[in-house]
Design an enzyme around this catalytic site. Structure first.
Site, PDB file in Angstrom:
ATOM      1  CG  ASP A  92      -0.252   0.119   2.522  1.00 28.47           C
ATOM      2  OD1 ASP A  92       0.991   0.145   2.550  1.00 28.47           O
ATOM      3  OD2 ASP A  92      -0.938   0.206   3.547  1.00 28.47           O
ATOM      4  CB  CYS A 312     -11.848 -26.829   6.100  1.00 27.38           C
ATOM      5  SG  CYS A 312     -10.397 -25.794   5.917  1.00 27.38           S
ATOM      6  CB  CYS A 314      -6.958 -25.351   6.337  1.00 26.82           C
ATOM      7  SG  CYS A 314      -7.382 -25.488   8.068  1.00 26.82           S
TER       8      CYS A 314
END
Ligand code: ZN
Length: 379
Positions: A92, A312, A314
């Site tokens: 940013d 999931c 993960c």
């Protein structure tokens, strides 16, 4: 036609695209995983990011400028080498942090004077400084230095601020071209995204979009949303602005948001997202699952042998039970945060993969409705 972005397919207004960079091709829509200080808060490393399907890492210019300093990062060969991440990084501009973190600040035409949130030291940052810092970091994509205005803000202030943001954007472009042409620049192919501002005033937003699209930048962001306005205002502004941004460039909605916000914005044509929400919520035991939100502190999980989310894949869900991770939170073990952040980021990255698949298969509207229904189930 842009040489970097290819719009592969449209399903309604939802866009499926590819963005080519020196650090690899990004499949869009994409969620960028936020590693403010070149690490995801919650002890998640760049090795982990690969395992959980992260395509783009996002770091904060302001934070790295203060610690360890962009000079140190440059001397270490740039952010990619420093944190050992070879895929795209977006930095940013520092603008948002300057405006949100520093109590004392003075905005002038040349830039912003403010005090460091760490030691109160006086600092100046303008478009040139922001570009120089981001060039030292050597990120793949740099963001233009702008003023992020809080919502609501008076119309006359927003008008003046947006005009200044345009002047700053032109200075950013000139400075980046200069930096990219220097011999010792870390990433000579650094790209620049401009930022659309204008608060919740559609006409200001549209006029600004028309002005900045003329600069032929690598991508365009919609900034200044999710900073106090309602979701309805946010969607209204996106609806208004997107048609006025170039179709052959990626569109990035900054700092947004919840999984629901992402589904809505993709439907309106947005390609890039970032948000601290999944990591922050994870650190507090608030998890996103295929059946809605879950608070792991809840007593009912004390003896629960199931993973956080049975659907999931993960690292946390493949190996541990709700009962175990809940125990880690209660015992204040660092591993609790780590596993929960890994799960939440995997959830976001996986969601984006499914979004891309749905657009590919021309069934985005149906996909979105199904997701919203599943998430609204009571947990
Ligand atoms: Zn999981």
């Amino acid at each position: 036609m842009s040489k970097n972005y290819t719009l592969l397919k449209k399903d309604g207004k939802a866009r499926r695209g590819e963005f080519r960079t020196v650090h690899g091709t990004i499949q869009t829509p994409v969620f960028m995983n936020v590693g403010t200080l070149a690490a995801i808060k919650g002890a998640v490393s760049s090795m982990d990011l690969k395992e959980i399907g992260c395509q783009v890492e996002l770091s904060n210019t302001y934070h790295l400028h203060l610690r360890p300093s962009d000079e140190v990062v440059r001397k270490m060969g740039g952010l990619h080498k420093f944190m050992n991440w070879d895929r795209p990084i977006l930095t940013d501009s520092g603008g948002f942090q300057v405006f949100s973190l520093s109590g004392m600040r003075k905005i002038k035409e040349e830039g912003v004077y403010f005090n460091s949130h760490i030691d109160g030291k006086k600092i100046f940052m303008g478009p040139e400084e922001s570009m120089q810092i981001q060039s030292n970091l050597g990120s793949t994509i740099a963001m233009a230095f702008d003023e992020c205005i809080e919502n609501p803000a008076p119309r006359d202030y927003v008008e003046k601020s947006v005009e200044r943001t345009t002047r700053w954007l032109k200075r950013c472009k000139t400075e980046m071209d200069r930096l990219n042409s220097l011999d010792d620049t870390v990433n000579k192919n650094q790209m620049l995204f401009g930022i659309n501002q204008g608060g919740v005033y559609e006409d200001i937003r549209i006029a600004h979009a028309k002005e900045i699209r003329e600069l032929d930048l690598d991508g365009y962001a919609i900034g200044g949303l999710a900073v106090g306005e309602s979701h309805e205002d946010m969607y209204r502004v996106i609806d208004a602005v997107v048609p006025h941004l170039p179709e052959d460039k990626p569109i990035y909605l900054m700092g947004v948001g919840t999984p629901e916000n992402i589904l809505e914005a993709v439907e309106r044509g947005v390609d890039f997202f970032d948000c601290v929400l999944p990591a922050r919520n994870g650190r507090h035991g608030h998890l996103f699952t295929s059946e809605g939100k879950m608070n792991l502190f809840n007593a009912k999980y004390e003896l629960d042998e199931r993973p956080i989310d049975e659907n999931c894949q993960c690292p946390a869900c493949k190996n541990y039970t709700r009962a175990y991770i809940r125990h880690l939170f209660k015992a204040k073990e660092m591993l609790a945060m780590r596993l929960s952040v890994l799960h939440n980021l995997y959830f976001y990255n996986k969601l984006m993969e499914e979004i891309r698949e749905a657009i590919d298969n021309d069934c985005y509207a149906e996909f979105k409705a199904k997701k919203l229904e599943a998430w609204s189930k009571k947990k």
